[in-house]
Design a protein around this motif. Sequence first.
Motif, short mmCIF file in Angstrom:
data_model
loop_
_atom_site.label_atom_id
_atom_site.label_comp_id
_atom_site.label_asym_id
_atom_site.label_seq_id
_atom_site.Cartn_x
_atom_site.Cartn_y
_atom_site.Cartn_z
N VAL A 258 -23.62 -41.88 35.91
CA VAL A 258 -22.22 -42.04 35.54
C VAL A 258 -21.66 -40.69 35.10
CG1 VAL A 258 -20.58 -43.27 34.07
CG2 VAL A 258 -22.71 -44.40 34.79
N HIS A 259 -20.57 -40.25 35.74
CA HIS A 259 -19.91 -39.00 35.38
C HIS A 259 -18.61 -39.35 34.63
CE1 HIS A 259 -22.35 -36.37 38.13
NE2 HIS A 259 -22.58 -37.55 38.68
N PHE A 260 -18.50 -38.88 33.40
CA PHE A 260 -17.33 -39.20 32.58
C PHE A 260 -16.24 -38.14 32.76
CE2 PHE A 260 -20.90 -41.28 30.57
CZ PHE A 260 -20.39 -42.54 30.26
N ASP B 92 -14.33 -37.12 30.40
CA ASP B 92 -14.48 -36.24 29.24
C ASP B 92 -15.95 -36.24 28.84
OD1 ASP B 92 -14.07 -34.60 27.12
OD2 ASP B 92 -13.12 -36.09 25.84
N LYS B 93 -16.33 -37.15 27.94
CA LYS B 93 -17.72 -37.27 27.51
C LYS B 93 -18.04 -38.74 27.26
CE LYS B 93 -17.94 -32.71 25.28
NZ LYS B 93 -18.15 -31.99 24.00
N ASP B 94 -19.33 -39.05 27.32
CA ASP B 94 -19.79 -40.39 27.00
C ASP B 94 -19.47 -40.68 25.53
OD1 ASP B 94 -21.09 -42.75 26.50
OD2 ASP B 94 -23.01 -42.12 27.33
N PRO B 95 -18.68 -41.72 25.22
CA PRO B 95 -18.32 -42.03 23.83
C PRO B 95 -19.54 -42.25 22.94
CG PRO B 95 -17.00 -43.32 25.36
CD PRO B 95 -18.07 -42.66 26.17
N GLU B 96 -20.66 -42.68 23.55
CA GLU B 96 -21.85 -42.98 22.76
C GLU B 96 -22.73 -41.77 22.52
OE1 GLU B 96 -23.90 -46.11 24.72
OE2 GLU B 96 -22.29 -47.59 24.46
N THR B 97 -22.92 -40.94 23.56
CA THR B 97 -23.85 -39.82 23.44
C THR B 97 -23.17 -38.45 23.35
OG1 THR B 97 -24.04 -39.54 25.85
CG2 THR B 97 -25.52 -41.14 24.79
N GLY B 98 -21.91 -38.37 23.77
CA GLY B 98 -21.22 -37.08 23.78
C GLY B 98 -21.58 -36.23 24.98
N LEU B 99 -22.38 -36.76 25.91
CA LEU B 99 -22.79 -36.02 27.09
C LEU B 99 -21.82 -36.27 28.25
CD1 LEU B 99 -26.64 -36.72 26.97
CD2 LEU B 99 -25.41 -34.70 26.14
N GLN B 100 -21.87 -35.39 29.25
CA GLN B 100 -20.96 -35.48 30.39
C GLN B 100 -21.40 -36.57 31.37
OE1 GLN B 100 -18.30 -33.07 30.43
NE2 GLN B 100 -17.37 -34.56 31.80
N THR B 101 -22.70 -36.83 31.42
CA THR B 101 -23.23 -37.83 32.35
C THR B 101 -24.17 -38.79 31.64
OG1 THR B 101 -25.09 -36.41 32.99
CG2 THR B 101 -23.08 -36.26 34.31
N SER C 149 -10.06 -45.48 34.36
CA SER C 149 -11.28 -45.60 33.56
C SER C 149 -11.61 -44.28 32.89
CB SER C 149 -12.43 -46.04 34.47
OG SER C 149 -13.66 -45.92 33.82
N ILE C 150 -12.50 -44.34 31.89
CA ILE C 150 -13.00 -43.11 31.26
C ILE C 150 -14.04 -42.46 32.16
CG2 ILE C 150 -12.58 -43.97 28.92
CD1 ILE C 150 -15.60 -44.53 28.72
N VAL C 151 -14.45 -43.19 33.21
CA VAL C 151 -15.46 -42.69 34.15
C VAL C 151 -14.77 -41.99 35.32
CG1 VAL C 151 -17.32 -43.33 35.71
CG2 VAL C 151 -17.07 -44.52 33.52
N LYS C 152 -15.23 -40.78 35.62
CA LYS C 152 -14.67 -40.01 36.74
C LYS C 152 -15.22 -40.52 38.07
CE LYS C 152 -14.24 -35.30 38.54
NZ LYS C 152 -14.58 -33.87 38.33
N LYS C 153 -16.52 -40.66 38.14
CA LYS C 153 -17.15 -41.19 39.35
C LYS C 153 -18.55 -41.70 39.01
CE LYS C 153 -19.56 -37.13 41.20
NZ LYS C 153 -19.77 -36.25 42.36
N ILE C 154 -19.10 -42.48 39.93
CA ILE C 154 -20.45 -43.01 39.77
C ILE C 154 -21.25 -42.67 41.02
CG2 ILE C 154 -21.83 -45.12 39.67
CD1 ILE C 154 -19.56 -46.34 38.01
N GLU C 155 -22.45 -42.17 40.83
CA GLU C 155 -23.38 -41.96 41.93
C GLU C 155 -24.40 -43.10 41.88
OE1 GLU C 155 -24.27 -37.45 42.84
OE2 GLU C 155 -24.32 -37.79 40.68
#
Length: 300
Positions: A172-174, A176-185, A219-225
């Motif tokens: 999952v590519h966000f 901005d950032k993952d609300p839970e982990t703060g990471l980009q993916t 969505s807060i998600v940019k794209k999904i692989e």
Amino acid sequence: MASGKAKSIDEMTMKELLETMEALGVADEEVETRSDARSRIRTVLEKAEKTTLNWSPGEAFSVLSEAKEEDARKRRHLLDFYTEAVAFVGRMDEQMITLLQKHTDHVKENIEMRIKQLKKTEYFLLVAGETSSGKSSLINLILGEEILPYSLLSTTSTICELKFGEERRLVVHFKDKDPETGLQTKKILLEQPTGSSDQSFLDQISPYIHVKTDREKGSIVKKIELFWPHNVLEAGLVIIDSPGVGESEEMDDMVIQYLPEAFAFMYVINSSNAGGIQKDRVSILISFARLCACVKYRSW
């Protein structure tokens, strides 16, 4: 497929049922209860399924394989031309190079960029269409597996790139950032269902693709692989399942970004929808696709 649709219908509110009936072109004058609405929708869907073109996964794969091979053949020819051009430019003296660059800037850089593009091993197949037109169902048909979840309502709010992978997983590519982990993916390994109580692959994938949210904001998600072990994907095909055209400008822009890189473009139309296709929604997209094709092959 019928069971997936039935479950989705059972979960709908009366408002959602009426919206779905409108999208399917079903009259609602005599509908008074949720049960009536569900019955009318199921009748239309069952009739549509019986009249669906009887395509097998093998036939769909054959069509795509032929298109891919044709594109690969053209790439090889163009690569030969560019290789010859590189050799020819290499034999030019400085005076000739200077003269050439007066008419065409960055000659060597442009040639190198085109060669890099031609050597790409991934072939993007972009699948677009209006909301609930059946994009995900078509992709499932092509692959011969129930991989992508589908819904009668507009819930797909992000791009899904379906690629080859030995193990089934999501990345999952966000935006901005993952609300839970703060990471980009965020990486999710899909678990093989072993019993009736386990979540199916569709159940595991659905929350990341079917995100109920503000249509305009997306969505807060940019794209999904989505990585999947399948021979169609192993051959280098990357299938792009896109949000419904016309949902918002942001979603349409996301689809347009893939057009220049796509070797093939499918626009899915659900003929049971009232009006079939909204010309004002798709005209810009088609015009841009034609422009991309012209620029792509003229420059090559």
